[in-house]
Design a protein around this motif. Structure first.
Motif, PDB file in Angstrom:
ATOM      1  N   ARG A 133      -3.574  34.783  28.527  1.00  0.00           N
ATOM      2  CA  ARG A 133      -2.318  34.039  28.539  1.00  0.00           C
ATOM      3  C   ARG A 133      -1.133  34.911  28.146  1.00  0.00           C
ATOM      4  N   VAL A 134      -1.364  35.896  27.282  1.00  0.00           N
ATOM      5  CA  VAL A 134      -0.256  36.741  26.824  1.00  0.00           C
ATOM      6  C   VAL A 134      -0.268  38.110  27.503  1.00  0.00           C
ATOM      7  N   GLY A 135      -1.078  38.262  28.560  1.00  0.00           N
ATOM      8  CA  GLY A 135      -1.082  39.490  29.342  1.00  0.00           C
ATOM      9  C   GLY A 135      -1.762  40.669  28.691  1.00  0.00           C
ATOM     10  N   LEU A 136      -2.755  40.408  27.821  1.00  0.00           N
ATOM     11  CA  LEU A 136      -3.454  41.503  27.137  1.00  0.00           C
ATOM     12  C   LEU A 136      -4.913  41.638  27.558  1.00  0.00           C
ATOM     13  N   ASP A 137      -5.346  40.866  28.535  1.00  0.00           N
ATOM     14  CA  ASP A 137      -6.762  40.893  28.911  1.00  0.00           C
ATOM     15  C   ASP A 137      -7.167  42.213  29.558  1.00  0.00           C
ATOM     16  N   ARG A 138      -6.205  42.969  30.096  1.00  0.00           N
ATOM     17  CA  ARG A 138      -6.517  44.256  30.715  1.00  0.00           C
ATOM     18  C   ARG A 138      -5.914  45.424  29.934  1.00  0.00           C
ATOM     19  N   GLU A 139      -5.520  45.159  28.694  1.00  0.00           N
ATOM     20  CA  GLU A 139      -4.912  46.184  27.844  1.00  0.00           C
ATOM     21  C   GLU A 139      -6.001  46.888  27.044  1.00  0.00           C
ATOM     22  N   ALA A 140      -6.224  48.199  27.321  1.00  0.00           N
ATOM     23  CA  ALA A 140      -7.293  48.949  26.652  1.00  0.00           C
ATOM     24  C   ALA A 140      -7.062  49.052  25.152  1.00  0.00           C
ATOM     25  N   ALA A 141      -5.793  49.102  24.721  1.00  0.00           N
ATOM     26  CA  ALA A 141      -5.489  49.281  23.300  1.00  0.00           C
ATOM     27  C   ALA A 141      -5.923  48.094  22.445  1.00  0.00           C
ATOM     28  N   ILE A 142      -6.221  46.963  23.101  1.00  0.00           N
ATOM     29  CA  ILE A 142      -6.597  45.779  22.335  1.00  0.00           C
ATOM     30  C   ILE A 142      -7.924  45.981  21.604  1.00  0.00           C
ATOM     31  N   LYS A 154       1.552  44.019  18.977  1.00  0.00           N
ATOM     32  CA  LYS A 154       1.301  43.176  17.802  1.00  0.00           C
ATOM     33  C   LYS A 154       1.922  41.792  17.993  1.00  0.00           C
ATOM     34  N   GLN A 155       3.101  41.767  18.583  1.00  0.00           N
ATOM     35  CA  GLN A 155       3.776  40.483  18.784  1.00  0.00           C
ATOM     36  C   GLN A 155       3.011  39.624  19.791  1.00  0.00           C
ATOM     37  N   ARG A 156       2.529  40.231  20.866  1.00  0.00           N
ATOM     38  CA  ARG A 156       1.752  39.491  21.867  1.00  0.00           C
ATOM     39  C   ARG A 156       0.445  38.975  21.254  1.00  0.00           C
ATOM     40  N   LEU A 157      -0.163  39.794  20.406  1.00  0.00           N
ATOM     41  CA  LEU A 157      -1.405  39.386  19.763  1.00  0.00           C
ATOM     42  C   LEU A 157      -1.161  38.201  18.833  1.00  0.00           C
ATOM     43  N   GLY A 158      -0.034  38.212  18.136  1.00  0.00           N
ATOM     44  CA  GLY A 158       0.321  37.081  17.301  1.00  0.00           C
ATOM     45  C   GLY A 158       0.500  35.808  18.116  1.00  0.00           C
ATOM     46  N   LEU A 159       1.110  35.933  19.298  1.00  0.00           N
ATOM     47  CA  LEU A 159       1.250  34.782  20.183  1.00  0.00           C
ATOM     48  C   LEU A 159      -0.111  34.271  20.637  1.00  0.00           C
ATOM     49  N   ALA A 160      -1.013  35.199  20.943  1.00  0.00           N
ATOM     50  CA  ALA A 160      -2.362  34.797  21.345  1.00  0.00           C
ATOM     51  C   ALA A 160      -3.050  34.012  20.238  1.00  0.00           C
ATOM     52  N   ALA A 161      -2.877  34.433  18.982  1.00  0.00           N
ATOM     53  CA  ALA A 161      -3.482  33.732  17.853  1.00  0.00           C
ATOM     54  C   ALA A 161      -2.910  32.317  17.718  1.00  0.00           C
ATOM     55  N   ALA A 162      -1.620  32.172  18.005  1.00  0.00           N
ATOM     56  CA  ALA A 162      -0.986  30.860  17.903  1.00  0.00           C
ATOM     57  C   ALA A 162      -1.439  29.911  19.005  1.00  0.00           C
ATOM     58  N   LEU A 163      -1.966  30.476  20.110  1.00  0.00           N
ATOM     59  CA  LEU A 163      -2.318  29.660  21.275  1.00  0.00           C
ATOM     60  C   LEU A 163      -3.813  29.658  21.553  1.00  0.00           C
ATOM     61  N   LEU A 164      -4.628  29.857  20.519  1.00  0.00           N
ATOM     62  CA  LEU A 164      -6.076  29.899  20.715  1.00  0.00           C
ATOM     63  C   LEU A 164      -6.632  28.573  21.232  1.00  0.00           C
ATOM     64  N   THR A 165      -6.051  27.460  20.817  1.00  0.00           N
ATOM     65  CA  THR A 165      -6.488  26.142  21.283  1.00  0.00           C
ATOM     66  C   THR A 165      -5.265  25.359  21.739  1.00  0.00           C
ATOM     67  N   PRO A 166      -5.461  24.288  22.511  1.00  0.00           N
ATOM     68  CA  PRO A 166      -4.314  23.453  22.888  1.00  0.00           C
ATOM     69  C   PRO A 166      -3.619  22.917  21.639  1.00  0.00           C
ATOM     70  N   ASP A 180       9.412  44.231  25.595  1.00  0.00           N
ATOM     71  CA  ASP A 180      10.239  44.756  26.678  1.00  0.00           C
ATOM     72  C   ASP A 180      10.626  43.595  27.597  1.00  0.00           C
ATOM     73  N   PRO A 181      11.484  43.844  28.607  1.00  0.00           N
ATOM     74  CA  PRO A 181      11.925  42.741  29.479  1.00  0.00           C
ATOM     75  C   PRO A 181      10.775  41.965  30.112  1.00  0.00           C
ATOM     76  N   ALA A 182       9.700  42.674  30.499  1.00  0.00           N
ATOM     77  CA  ALA A 182       8.552  41.979  31.090  1.00  0.00           C
ATOM     78  C   ALA A 182       7.895  41.059  30.065  1.00  0.00           C
ATOM     79  N   GLY A 183       7.804  41.535  28.821  1.00  0.00           N
ATOM     80  CA  GLY A 183       7.225  40.720  27.763  1.00  0.00           C
ATOM     81  C   GLY A 183       8.069  39.499  27.461  1.00  0.00           C
ATOM     82  N   ILE A 184       9.390  39.668  27.459  1.00  0.00           N
ATOM     83  CA  ILE A 184      10.296  38.534  27.223  1.00  0.00           C
ATOM     84  C   ILE A 184      10.131  37.496  28.332  1.00  0.00           C
ATOM     85  N   ARG A 185      10.000  37.975  29.567  1.00  0.00           N
ATOM     86  CA  ARG A 185       9.784  37.055  30.692  1.00  0.00           C
ATOM     87  C   ARG A 185       8.479  36.291  30.525  1.00  0.00           C
ATOM     88  N   ASP A 186       7.419  36.984  30.057  1.00  0.00           N
ATOM     89  CA  ASP A 186       6.126  36.326  29.851  1.00  0.00           C
ATOM     90  C   ASP A 186       6.215  35.245  28.775  1.00  0.00           C
TER      91      ASP A 186
END
Length: 316
Positions: A133-142, A154-166, A180-186
């Motif tokens: 959901r936060v665009g990190l499923d193909r990020e090797a650094a994860i 780190k910010q995207r990972l925090g968003l993922a933690a907030a959205l683990l369940t509905p 970055d701009p792409a992240g803000i759009r996401d």
């Protein structure tokens, strides 16, 4: 009274603050705050640094106790009802907090294991979906230690933690910080998805463009007090609804409007027609009947930046 004509009970707000006051020693962080967060809304919380935004979010989540006043979250008094309310709340406040020596994925798995609504057998699937959901499923650094992650990761990972369940309510404190701009759009896309799914979102941000593009409601804080609250449309039309008209014949346009008792004036070469008691269709048909050429017409709205600066300056 027939059942089908019975009054529909109003939907209670997702969060309610009444007479909220928070004092740190001699510093008043919040003073007499009354605020409702409408269920299903995306409410943008705006304020200068030190206005009390993060303090308010901490009080909502039960991370701090008010000096005076009451806080309700999803109908539960806070912090007494935290165990019942927070199961349905996702939050990212003051940045994510993870163990530095674990990978991002393992940190997220620890969060999922602590979620009451996540079965042990579904932890891996839950983590993978949240990362997607936060665009990190193909990020090797994860899969590398969290301490080496970039601020944006780190910010995207925090968003993922907030959205683990509905979630019924999602609280985000500066969610685009470091992105970055792409992240803000996401993030904007995610907020739109949450809103479409019926979740309530409370968003604290200093990016006025972000709030204007994503929020349905706005609350403005200045020096610990709420100086304005309402729907975004209401606030942007606070000076009264009007129509901006571009025409090569402004004098003829004004004459036609006044003939039909429609208030109007010229400002910066544009004809401004008052819409308080007149629909825009009548304004345009009046001008067309008078033979006045119109190249463009649009609703006039106070810019969010202009409104923010005016209200927060008045409140300081």
């Amino acid at each position: 009274m027939r059942p089908d004509r019975a009054a529909i009970a109003p939907v209670p707000p997702a969060a309610r603050l009444r007479g909220l006051r928070k004092v740190y020693r001699r510093t008043v962080a919040l003073d007499s705050v009354d605020l409702d967060v409408p269920t299903g809304a995306v409410l943008g919380l705006l304020g200068r640094n030190g206005s009390g935004k993060t303090t308010m979010l901490r009080l909502l989540l039960g991370l701090s106790r008010p000096t005076d006043g009451t806080v309700e979250l999803l109908g539960e008094p806070m912090p007494a009802g935290a165990c019942r309310a927070l199961t349905h709340v996702g939050a990212l406040v003051e940045g994510p907090g993870f163990l530095p020596f674990l990978s991002g994925r393992d940190n997220l798995a620890r969060f999922a294991a602590a979620e009451p609504l996540v079965r042990t057998s579904a932890i891996g699937e839950t983590v993978n979906y949240a990362l997607h959901r936060v665009g990190l499923d193909r990020e090797a650094a994860i899969d590398r230690p969290y301490r080496g992650h970039s601020l944006g990761l780190k910010q995207r990972l925090g968003l993922a933690a907030a959205l683990l369940t509905p979630r019924r309510l999602v609280i985000l404190d500066e969610p685009t910080n470091g992105l970055d701009p792409a992240g803000i759009r996401d993030v904007r896309r995610l907020i739109g998805e949450l809103h479409a799914a019926g979740s309530t979102v409370l968003l604290s941000s200093h990016l006025l463009s972000e709030v204007e593009e994503t929020c349905t409601h706005v609350a403005m804080l200045s020096a610990g007090t709420v100086v304005a609250t309402g729907t975004l449309t209401e606030l942007l039309e606070a000076d009264g609804p009007a129509l901006e008209i571009s025409t090569t014949e402004p004098n003829a346009a004004l004459a036609a409007l006044r003939h039909c008792r429609i208030p109007g004036y010229v400002e910066r070469g544009l004809v401004i027609a008052d819409l308080v008691e007149t629909p825009p269709e009548l304004v345009l048909s009046t001008l067309a009947s008078a033979g006045v050429p119109v190249s463009e017409a649009r609703r006039r709205r106070t810019g969010l930046e202009e409104l923010f600066l005016r209200l927060t300056e008045e409140g300081t």
